[in-house]
Design a protein around this motif. Structure first.
Motif, PDB file in Angstrom:
ATOM      1  N   ALA A  16       1.479  -1.736   0.062  1.00  0.00           N
ATOM      2  CA  ALA A  16       0.136  -0.057  -0.225  1.00  0.00           C
ATOM      3  C   ALA A  16       1.050   1.310   0.779  1.00  0.00           C
ATOM      4  CB  ALA A  16      -1.230  -0.250   1.035  1.00  0.00           C
ATOM      5  N   ALA A  17       2.341   0.883   0.762  1.00  0.00           N
ATOM      6  CA  ALA A  17       2.974   2.561   0.347  1.00  0.00           C
ATOM      7  C   ALA A  17       3.800   2.737  -0.960  1.00  0.00           C
ATOM      8  CB  ALA A  17       4.127   2.353   1.791  1.00  0.00           C
ATOM      9  N   SER A  18       3.445   1.310  -1.262  1.00  0.00           N
ATOM     10  CA  SER A  18       4.508   2.114  -2.724  1.00  0.00           C
ATOM     11  C   SER A  18       3.342   2.210  -3.625  1.00  0.00           C
ATOM     12  CB  SER A  18       5.040   0.361  -3.295  1.00  0.00           C
ATOM     13  OG  SER A  18       4.414  -0.829  -3.096  1.00  0.00           O
ATOM     14  N   ARG A  19       1.928   2.003  -3.417  1.00  0.00           N
ATOM     15  CA  ARG A  19       1.960   2.834  -4.182  1.00  0.00           C
ATOM     16  C   ARG A  19       0.257   3.580  -3.733  1.00  0.00           C
ATOM     17  NH1 ARG A  19      -0.750  -3.006  -4.352  1.00  0.00           N
ATOM     18  NH2 ARG A  19      -2.711  -2.172  -2.363  1.00  0.00           N
ATOM     19  N   ARG A  20       0.493   4.420  -2.760  1.00  0.00           N
ATOM     20  CA  ARG A  20       0.125   4.840  -2.046  1.00  0.00           C
ATOM     21  C   ARG A  20       0.513   6.666  -2.908  1.00  0.00           C
ATOM     22  NH1 ARG A  20       3.363   5.811   3.701  1.00  0.00           N
ATOM     23  NH2 ARG A  20       4.690   6.240   2.163  1.00  0.00           N
ATOM     24  N   CYS A  21       1.064   6.234  -3.895  1.00  0.00           N
ATOM     25  CA  CYS A  21       1.135   7.904  -4.699  1.00  0.00           C
ATOM     26  C   CYS A  21       1.214   7.401  -5.975  1.00  0.00           C
ATOM     27  CB  CYS A  21       2.593   8.645  -4.310  1.00  0.00           C
ATOM     28  SG  CYS A  21       1.930  10.687  -4.951  1.00  0.00           S
ATOM     29  N   GLU A  22       0.297   6.096  -6.720  1.00  0.00           N
ATOM     30  CA  GLU A  22       0.642   6.286  -7.503  1.00  0.00           C
ATOM     31  C   GLU A  22      -0.451   5.713  -8.743  1.00  0.00           C
ATOM     32  OE1 GLU A  22       2.583   4.148  -9.979  1.00  0.00           O
ATOM     33  OE2 GLU A  22       4.602   5.428  -9.379  1.00  0.00           O
ATOM     34  N   ASP A  23      -2.187   6.613  -8.442  1.00  0.00           N
ATOM     35  CA  ASP A  23      -3.406   6.894  -8.578  1.00  0.00           C
ATOM     36  C   ASP A  23      -3.066   7.770  -9.930  1.00  0.00           C
ATOM     37  OD1 ASP A  23      -4.125   5.934  -6.342  1.00  0.00           O
ATOM     38  OD2 ASP A  23      -4.397   8.170  -5.184  1.00  0.00           O
ATOM     39  N   SER A  24      -4.639   7.519 -10.815  1.00  0.00           N
ATOM     40  CA  SER A  24      -4.041   7.771 -11.937  1.00  0.00           C
ATOM     41  C   SER A  24      -5.264   8.967 -11.789  1.00  0.00           C
ATOM     42  CB  SER A  24      -5.303   6.887 -13.084  1.00  0.00           C
ATOM     43  OG  SER A  24      -4.629   5.417 -13.280  1.00  0.00           O
ATOM     44  N   LEU A  25      -4.423   9.922 -12.238  1.00  0.00           N
ATOM     45  CA  LEU A  25      -5.313  11.589 -11.706  1.00  0.00           C
ATOM     46  C   LEU A  25      -5.615  12.091 -13.243  1.00  0.00           C
ATOM     47  CD1 LEU A  25      -2.271  12.999 -10.294  1.00  0.00           C
ATOM     48  CD2 LEU A  25      -3.579  11.672  -9.159  1.00  0.00           C
ATOM     49  N   ALA A  26      -5.528  11.688 -14.237  1.00  0.00           N
ATOM     50  CA  ALA A  26      -6.253  12.231 -16.002  1.00  0.00           C
ATOM     51  C   ALA A  26      -7.400  11.327 -16.260  1.00  0.00           C
ATOM     52  CB  ALA A  26      -5.219  12.535 -17.417  1.00  0.00           C
ATOM     53  N   THR A  27      -7.202  10.468 -16.266  1.00  0.00           N
ATOM     54  CA  THR A  27      -8.547   9.382 -16.742  1.00  0.00           C
ATOM     55  C   THR A  27      -9.969   9.629 -16.023  1.00  0.00           C
ATOM     56  OG1 THR A  27      -6.857   7.561 -17.355  1.00  0.00           O
ATOM     57  CG2 THR A  27      -8.860   7.233 -17.097  1.00  0.00           C
ATOM     58  N   ARG A 157       0.025  13.847 -37.644  1.00  0.00           N
ATOM     59  CA  ARG A 157      -0.015  15.164 -37.295  1.00  0.00           C
ATOM     60  C   ARG A 157       0.026  14.242 -35.519  1.00  0.00           C
ATOM     61  NH1 ARG A 157      -5.296  15.052 -40.187  1.00  0.00           N
ATOM     62  NH2 ARG A 157      -5.194  17.083 -41.641  1.00  0.00           N
ATOM     63  N   ILE A 158      -0.084  15.815 -35.059  1.00  0.00           N
ATOM     64  CA  ILE A 158      -0.235  16.053 -33.329  1.00  0.00           C
ATOM     65  C   ILE A 158      -1.507  14.596 -32.371  1.00  0.00           C
ATOM     66  CG2 ILE A 158       0.198  16.972 -31.404  1.00  0.00           C
ATOM     67  CD1 ILE A 158       1.572  19.010 -32.616  1.00  0.00           C
ATOM     68  N   GLY A 159      -1.008  14.425 -32.188  1.00  0.00           N
ATOM     69  CA  GLY A 159      -2.036  13.144 -31.464  1.00  0.00           C
ATOM     70  C   GLY A 159      -1.788  12.458 -30.165  1.00  0.00           C
ATOM     71  N   VAL A 160      -2.108  13.037 -29.376  1.00  0.00           N
ATOM     72  CA  VAL A 160      -1.864  12.657 -27.638  1.00  0.00           C
ATOM     73  C   VAL A 160      -3.637  11.923 -26.771  1.00  0.00           C
ATOM     74  CG1 VAL A 160      -1.313  14.213 -25.776  1.00  0.00           C
ATOM     75  CG2 VAL A 160      -0.279  14.612 -28.158  1.00  0.00           C
ATOM     76  N   ARG A 161      -2.637  10.741 -26.461  1.00  0.00           N
ATOM     77  CA  ARG A 161      -3.509   9.747 -25.322  1.00  0.00           C
ATOM     78  C   ARG A 161      -2.464  10.843 -23.915  1.00  0.00           C
ATOM     79  NH1 ARG A 161      -6.270   4.775 -27.464  1.00  0.00           N
ATOM     80  NH2 ARG A 161      -3.741   5.370 -28.417  1.00  0.00           N
ATOM     81  N   LEU A 162      -3.355  11.023 -22.690  1.00  0.00           N
ATOM     82  CA  LEU A 162      -2.082  11.217 -21.471  1.00  0.00           C
ATOM     83  C   LEU A 162      -2.977  10.476 -20.569  1.00  0.00           C
ATOM     84  CD1 LEU A 162      -0.459  13.132 -20.291  1.00  0.00           C
ATOM     85  CD2 LEU A 162      -2.033  15.158 -19.999  1.00  0.00           C
ATOM     86  N   GLU A 163      -2.217  10.513 -19.521  1.00  0.00           N
ATOM     87  CA  GLU A 163      -2.157  10.045 -17.774  1.00  0.00           C
ATOM     88  C   GLU A 163      -1.212  10.421 -17.307  1.00  0.00           C
ATOM     89  OE1 GLU A 163      -4.234   9.812 -15.769  1.00  0.00           O
ATOM     90  OE2 GLU A 163      -4.640   7.939 -16.335  1.00  0.00           O
ATOM     91  N   LEU A 164      -1.674  11.285 -16.198  1.00  0.00           N
ATOM     92  CA  LEU A 164      -1.154  11.565 -15.126  1.00  0.00           C
ATOM     93  C   LEU A 164      -1.172  10.450 -13.972  1.00  0.00           C
ATOM     94  CD1 LEU A 164      -1.260  15.475 -15.364  1.00  0.00           C
ATOM     95  CD2 LEU A 164       0.604  14.090 -16.832  1.00  0.00           C
ATOM     96  N   TYR A 165       0.148  10.357 -13.083  1.00  0.00           N
ATOM     97  CA  TYR A 165       0.092   9.722 -12.222  1.00  0.00           C
ATOM     98  C   TYR A 165       0.713  10.198 -10.373  1.00  0.00           C
ATOM     99  CZ  TYR A 165      -0.633   5.598 -15.230  1.00  0.00           C
ATOM    100  OH  TYR A 165      -0.241   5.183 -16.228  1.00  0.00           O
ATOM    101  N   GLY A 166      -0.064   9.869  -9.623  1.00  0.00           N
ATOM    102  CA  GLY A 166      -0.093  10.824  -8.804  1.00  0.00           C
ATOM    103  C   GLY A 166      -1.054  10.512  -7.074  1.00  0.00           C
ATOM    104  N   CYS A 167      -1.495  11.651  -6.253  1.00  0.00           N
ATOM    105  CA  CYS A 167      -2.098  11.469  -5.443  1.00  0.00           C
ATOM    106  C   CYS A 167      -2.188  12.860  -4.824  1.00  0.00           C
ATOM    107  CB  CYS A 167      -1.268  11.172  -4.459  1.00  0.00           C
ATOM    108  SG  CYS A 167       0.715  10.839  -3.196  1.00  0.00           S
ATOM    109  N   ALA A 168      -3.503  12.623  -4.159  1.00  0.00           N
ATOM    110  CA  ALA A 168      -3.759  14.385  -3.997  1.00  0.00           C
ATOM    111  C   ALA A 168      -2.364  15.353  -2.679  1.00  0.00           C
ATOM    112  CB  ALA A 168      -4.783  14.155  -2.790  1.00  0.00           C
ATOM    113  N   TYR A 169      -2.177  16.068  -2.676  1.00  0.00           N
ATOM    114  CA  TYR A 169      -2.032  16.084  -2.214  1.00  0.00           C
ATOM    115  C   TYR A 169      -2.861  17.892  -1.089  1.00  0.00           C
ATOM    116  CZ  TYR A 169       1.970  20.171   0.115  1.00  0.00           C
ATOM    117  OH  TYR A 169       2.947  21.018  -0.294  1.00  0.00           O
TER     118      TYR A 169
END
Length: 1293
Positions: A16-27, A157-169
């Motif tokens: 749990a500690a290792s996943r503590r700051c691994e949440d999907s933020l954008a999706t 062309r430019i084409g992007v799908r994005l994900e950000l990983y982290g946690c609440a601050y």
């Protein structure tokens, strides 16, 4: 079961500690939380740019006409982001190949993600489906993130799908207005802190302001303060009232901290040790002074100085925002919410952070912004703020109705150039300010109206420059900022501006740059709006060893003048590591700068080098002159001499640690001034050595022995005392000698304690520190097997890595060293007989440098390899001549970690076979000899040809490797010749003697640095027909001695006198007449009380000194050969019975430990403390005796004490009653046989050693002037030495 449950819980909590700051933020965010600069169509909108999703057209795609595309995510609140991942547009040929990340809390003042000190470019995708994830080197905290594509698919062309990983601050923010402070009251009015922990985050646009302050009435203080956008930590744990101890310490960190972005600070102190961290960069240091506690009164204030501070201090309070404030574990913000902290100075305390009005614009070398202004106006008014590192650049260009105006930087000064073409091209130049390319914000205001122009820099009205304009100007209405545009009517050669601008005013109106960004006014190209991405490349400084860093927009340079180092980052040492290395480079005695740790932190320093043929001395002088008078004592009754060597403790330690031996001469001249008292008493005088340890032994003595040299030698003025000075006489006396225990050296202070009495006088001498040898330079190892490799632990290089070593090999290929593991990669190898290479990783790719030699490197000669990698370049240098340098790309500044360093073979590659020595990495010498001792296939030292042919060097000769061969060094043996097999001997006439004196300052050669021996080895050969005589006598400065004599009957006697016995211990060979003219050999070896004696070919005998005997042979003084001529107390038995008339005959191969005194006497070219009295002629008459297989004791006719052998006497019966009558006959026959055999042996020996003639019958004729027959022969034929030597053999029958 409980144990298993606990284990599962622990593993679960760890996961749990290792996943503590691994949440999907954008999706998980709704469509509306995504925005972009543009969209190719309705189905290509920003909200469809989610990783692993295929809604809409399968991703975000901007318009083809969008010159500055970006995709933005609103995370709904401040979040901590630790990773980013991207894909291309689903099922297409559209993707982003490279991109940047920007982040912000307010959608304003964007900050680019920095890594390794540079604006970081992420490698994106190579197709539309594969997801590429990047872990951020350091996490970022923000609400808004922007992805800015830099390059994209060539087929789409430019084409992007994005994900950000982290946690609440979460963080409580408090806004400071520059007037209010937070007062945190301590638990007591006066508090003493042995340790402190302070943490906070701040954000500001002001370059100056006090963040935190605490002080005490005793002068202690602790302050965090911004000054010119740098953070200063000021701390004082205490200063003495007399100023002898200054505790003031100031350390700076960071720069450009007024960028309106969050910066994290942490300070941790324990006693004088401090860790100061700003934005992941930590500085560790020790405070000045000697105090450990921080004494504070009453309170600590956040945001400025307390109201009680002295007025007029000139220090501003902080303006901006703070969060996460804590002191020694107390959460200050939490205490504020609970009203436990004084906030009465706040008019309106808010837990939020107001936005700045600034809208910066970031210009690169191809940028400009076009803004409109009034046309045909007779007044030109422009103002702006800028920051840059470049000394040149065009800030503004505007065309006039007749001419133009340029505002720019030239040599760091603001310049205005007005060209009016209405009347014959009138030129007007205005210059103001200096050093404005320092990265700080500077304001400039240009006003041109009616008939004059004014230029004001940084709001300093007093320094405003005003100049007349001959005609009235008319504005053109168009203003270009940044300089990169077509200027058809400009003749200026000014370069484009690189940096940031903000607060641009035209005609006294603030320009709406937001409208420019939205395309509602003006235009721009290649600029980054609402962002200042200036980077300080000099903080932290990339220049090592105090080099001065300067920079332009895209590079830095280091000025290494006066540092003692050179290279792109002042990392390469200019000076050799020791006097030993200077000698090997052909230098002679003199004064030199040495750098013992190379590129390490110890600065070079000056020493004197004294170079002889076989030794090199490093000398550190001090400030005490010889015979310095000791002044009258102070109130304590003592006088302290502080010894200054003009170097730091670390520099002295680098000399002594690397030396084989160190010594320092001390002398105390006295008149009624006692020195040490008694071994059991309190010493009057002591000295302080390394590590501030106090010692009470004096020169000539050793640790734990409170004596002077006369106390060791038993010849002090007062026999009841152990120093001359302790006799307390009115006459001048002196105690002098060498301090030779290097772990205690050098002498840093001497405290004299007996000069206060009437008539007391003393003079002190402390000589220079003298050290010889360089263990680091000669530390070597041999790689003997293809599988041999040495493993060393990981090492870390902050920003530069340098490796140097010597190698010697006969192989054409081989890996010198490399590393394994997940860290940075490097490899150094011999790729071909004439080529070496250095390969390493940079930015995910490998770089290789190669150097070719004009001659083969596998010539079994020593070659030196030096390599360095730093932020700017990599260099490979061979033998100080051939080199290759490669400039490295930017972004090469992160600390490097090299895991599991391997010397030799690894991973199946071809190994290095040969020798390596003096391996040094980043100033640290690696102990190859220690590691070789535990490595299979390797050996300590350098084994070359000596490993095969070294056995040919006999009699203790040392095999010495040469470039293409080897030779036997016989210097410390009693032999000569190519293989140390030729005897060195001499013929002694009556009265001839050889004396070898041991010099006190040199110690005992061959016995290390000890002066008191617990073991010695003596061996020699001789032949003589006369007795009695002294063969060898070893004297001492005490009454200890060792003597080997021939008694009147020709038998040998060994005499040992080591103290503790009333009479010397003797070993008598009573039944062997050795004055028989035959060659004999004698070997005496002692280890403590065990004495071993071997004579000729007979078995070795063992003896033991009595328990009452001492085991130390104290302070040996001289070696006498042939006769004793000595002053002082000498054993009268030795002199009366054996010393007259002296030895007559031949002595050869005389060796005492590693000394060969007879050889030294016969080699007049050698500089040795040797003297000869009488005539000594070289001779080989003492050649090794005939080797006869040893007889068993029962068969040895000389062994009269053999077990079972009984020699009958007259009283014995020949045959006992009842014995066999034939036994007498058998015995007689055996006796006859033995007699015949003995006669044959005597005849054989006589035949072998017979020599035709003697010097009595072969004197040289016509040499009447010669003193004797020997001299006559030498004068007659100098080339006839050996023949004469043979003629002197008087031992034949």
């Amino acid at each position: 079961m409980l144990w298993m449950l606990a284990l599962l819980c622990a593993s679960g909590s760890s996961a749990a500690a290792s996943r503590r700051c691994e949440d999907s933020l954008a999706t998980p965010l709704p469509y509306s939380f995504f925005s972009s600069s543009s969209a190719f169509g309705r189905d290509y909108g920003a909200g469809y740019g989610k990783l692993q999703r295929n809604q809409g057209a399968g991703g975000w795609v901007p318009l083809d006409s969008d010159r500055s595309p970006w995709l933005q995510v609103d995370l709904g609140g401040r979040q901590e982001v630790v990773a980013v991942a991207t894909q291309g547009r689903y099922g297409s040929s559209d993707w982003a190949a490279r991109y940047r990340l920007l982040y912000s809390d307010t959608q304003k003042n964007w900050r680019p993600y920095l890594q390794d000190g540079n604006i970081w470019t992420f490698e994106g995708n190579v197709n539309s489906e594969g997801a590429v994830r990047h872990e951020l080197q350091h996490s970022v905290v923000a609400r808004f993130l922007r992805l800015v594509p830099l390059s994209w698919s060539k087929d789409g062309r430019i084409g992007v799908r994005l994900e950000l990983y982290g946690c609440a601050y979460w963080g409580d923010v408090i806004s400071f207005d520059g007037q209010s402070v937070i007062s945190y009251r301590l638990r007591s009015k006066k508090s003493k802190f042995l340790k402190d922990s302070v943490a906070l985050k701040f954000r500001t646009t002001a370059g100056d302001g006090v963040l935190l302050h605490g002080e005490g009435q005793q002068g202690d203080y602790f302050t965090l303060e911004l000054h010119r956008a740098q953070l200063l930590l000021k701390i004082n744990l205490g200063s003495s009232h007399y100023g002898s101890i200054q505790g003031h310490t100031t350390v700076s960190s960071g720069s450009l901290l007024d960028d309106d972005h969050w910066h994290a600070v942490r300070v941790e102190r324990f006693r004088r040790n401090v860790n100061f961290t700003l934005d992941q960069h930590t500085q560790s240091f020790r405070t000045n002074g000697d105090f450990d506690h921080l004494d504070l009164d009453h309170e600590i204030t956040f945001g400025g100085l307390p109201a009680s501070a002295k007025p007029g201090s000139g220090r501003d309070n902080f303006v901006g925002c703070m969060e996460g404030m804590s002191y020694n574990g107390d959460n200050i913000t939490s205490l504020i919410r609970r009203k436990r902290v004084d906030t009465s100075s706040f008019r309106n305390l808010t837990f939020s952070c107001a936005d700045s009005d600034a809208f910066p614009v970031f210009f690169n070398s191809t940028s400009f912004v076009l803004l409109p202004g009034q046309m045909d106006s007779d007044t030109l008014s422009v103002s702006l703020s800028f920051r840059t590192w470049n000394p040149h650049g065009l800030l503004l260009f505007t065309a006039l109705a007749d001419g133009w105006v340029e505002l720019g930087l030239s040599e760091g000064s603001v310049t205005v150039y007005i060209n009016v073409t209405q009347k014959k091209n009138t030129h007007i130049d205005i210059t103001s300010g200096s050093g404005l390319n320092d990265g700080q914000w500077h304001s400039v205001h240009l006003n041109a109206l009616e008939n004059y122009a004014m230029l004001t820099v940084d709001g300093d009205e007093a320094s405003t420059v005003r100049t007349a304009i001959p005609i009235q100007i008319q504005t053109g209405g168009t203003y270009y900022f940044g300089g990169y545009f077509e200027r058809t009517n400009s003749l200026s050669l000014q370069r484009s501006f690189q940096g940031c601008m903000q607060m641009i005013h035209i005609d006294d109106h603030l320009a709406d740059l937001k409208a420019v960004e939205e395309g509602r006014m003006g235009s721009f190209e290649n600029v980054s709006l609402d962002m200042c991405a200036i980077v300080d490349r000099c903080v932290p400084s990339p220049c090592a060893h105090g080099g001065l860093c300067s920079q332009t927009w895209d590079s830095f340079s280091c000025n290494c003048s006066g540092t003692g180092y050179t290279g792109a980052v002042c990392h390469t040492p200019l000076y050799q590591q020791s006097c030993e290395e200077y000698k090997l480079r052909g230098k002679g005695s003199g004064s030199y700068l040495i750098d013992p740790d190379g590129s390490g932190p110890i600065a070079p320093f000056r020493v004197d080098c004294e170079m002889t043929e076989d030794q090199v001395w490093t000398i550190l002088k001090n400030n005490v002159s010889a015979q310095s008078p000791v002044p009258r004592p102070d109130a304590s009754g003592n006088v302290v001499f502080h010894i200054d060597y003009n170097v730091t403790d670390e520099q002295v330690l680098s000399v002594t640690n690397g030396a084989d031996y160190c010594e320092q001469f001390v002398a105390y001249a006295c008149r009624m001034s006692r020195l040490l008292n008694t071994p059991d008493g309190v010493p009057f005088t002591s000295w302080v050595g390394r590590s501030n340890e106090r010692h009470s032994y004096w020169g000539g003595s050793g640790p734990g022995i409170q004596k002077c040299s006369c106390g060791i030698e038993h010849n002090c003025t007062n026999a009841a005392r152990f120093c001359h000075c302790d006799a307390d006489l009115r006459a001048w006396k002196e105690d002098a000698g060498l301090l030779a225990y290097k772990e205690h050296l050098p002498v840093s202070a001497v405290e004299v304690g007996d000069t206060g009495r009437a008539g007391s006088e003393a003079k002190l001498t402390v000589g220079p520190l003298r050290c010889r040898g360089d263990k680091h330079f000669w530390n070597s190892a041999s790689f003997l097997s293809p599988a041999a490799h040495m493993l060393f632990p990981s090492f870390r290089a902050e920003r530069s890595t340098d490796i140097s070593f010597y190698f010697r090999t006969s192989s054409s290929h081989g890996v010198f060293l490399e590393n394994s593991g997940p860290g940075d990669r490097l490899q150094v190898q011999l790729k071909a007989p004439s080529m070496v290479s250095f390969s390493f990783g940079v930015g995910g790719s490998q770089v290789e440098l190669t150097v070719r030699s004009p001659a083969p490197l596998n010539d079994d000669q020593w070659h030196r390899l030096e390599l360095e990698k730093n932020q700017k370049e990599a260099t490979l240098r061979l033998d100080g001549q051939q080199r290759e340098t490669r400039t490295l790309p930017q972004g090469n500044s992160r600390p490097e970690v090299y895991t599991q360093l391997i010397l030799g073979a690894s991973g199946g590659q071809r190994a290095f076979l040969g020798c390596m020595r003096a391996l040094r990495i980043n100033g640290v010498t690696f102990d190859l000899e220690e590691r070789a001792a535990v490595t299979s296939g390797a050996s300590a030292g350098c084994r070359g040809r000596c490993s095969s042919f070294g056995v040919l060097c006999e009699n203790g000769g040392r095999c010495v490797e040469q470039y293409n061969s080897y030779h036997c060094d016989c210097a410390h043996t009693a032999y000569d010749g190519a293989f140390c097999t030729e005897d060195v001997g001499g013929y002694f006439e009556t009265g001839t003697l050889v004396r070898y004196d041991f010099l006190p300052e040199r110690g005992v050669a061959g016995a290390g640095s000890e002066t008191n021996l617990t073991q010695e080895d003596l061996s020699f050969g001789f032949s003589t027909s006369s007795a009695p005589s002294v063969l060898v006598y070893v004297s001492s400065r005490t009454q200890d001695y060792l003597a080997v004599v021939l008694r009147h009957n020709g038998t040998l006697q060994i005499r040992y006198s080591l103290g503790g016995l009333k009479e010397p211990f003797t070993i008598d060979m009573n039944h062997r007449n050795m004055a028989n003219g035959l060659p004999h050999s004698v070997s005496v070896s002692r280890r403590l009380r065990d004495v071993r004696l071997q004579v000729d070919h007979y078995p070795e005998s063992t003896y033991t000194l009595p328990a009452a005997s001492d085991t130390h042979f104290n302070l040996i003084k001289s070696i006498f050969l042939g006769k004793v001529f000595e002053t002082g107390q000498i054993d009268p038995v030795l002199i009366e019975r054996y010393n007259t008339p002296g030895f007559v005959g031949c002595l050869s191969r005389v060796q005492f430990n590693r000394l060969a005194p007879l050889k030294a006497a016969l080699r007049s070219g050698q500089s040795s403390p040797i003297s000869t009295h009488g005539i000594l002629v070289p001779s080989n008459c003492g050649a090794a005796p005939l080797t006869i297989s040893p007889l068993a004791s029962q068969d040895d006719p000389w062994h009269v004490e053999a077990a079972g052998v009984h020699l009958p006497s007259n009283t014995d019966k020949a045959v006992s009653d009842g014995a066999d009558p034939n036994s007498a006959v058998v015995g007689g026959i055996v006796s006859v046989v033995i007699f015949v055999v003995l006669c044959f042996l005597v005849f054989l020996v006589r035949h072998l050693f017979r020599h035709k003639g003697s010097y009595h019958t072969n004197e040289a004729k016509g040499q009447e002037a010669a003193d004797c027959a020997d001299a006559a022969i030498i004068v007659s034929d100098p080339a006839f030495t050996e023949t004469i030597e043979e003629s002197k053999k008087e031992w034949f029958i």
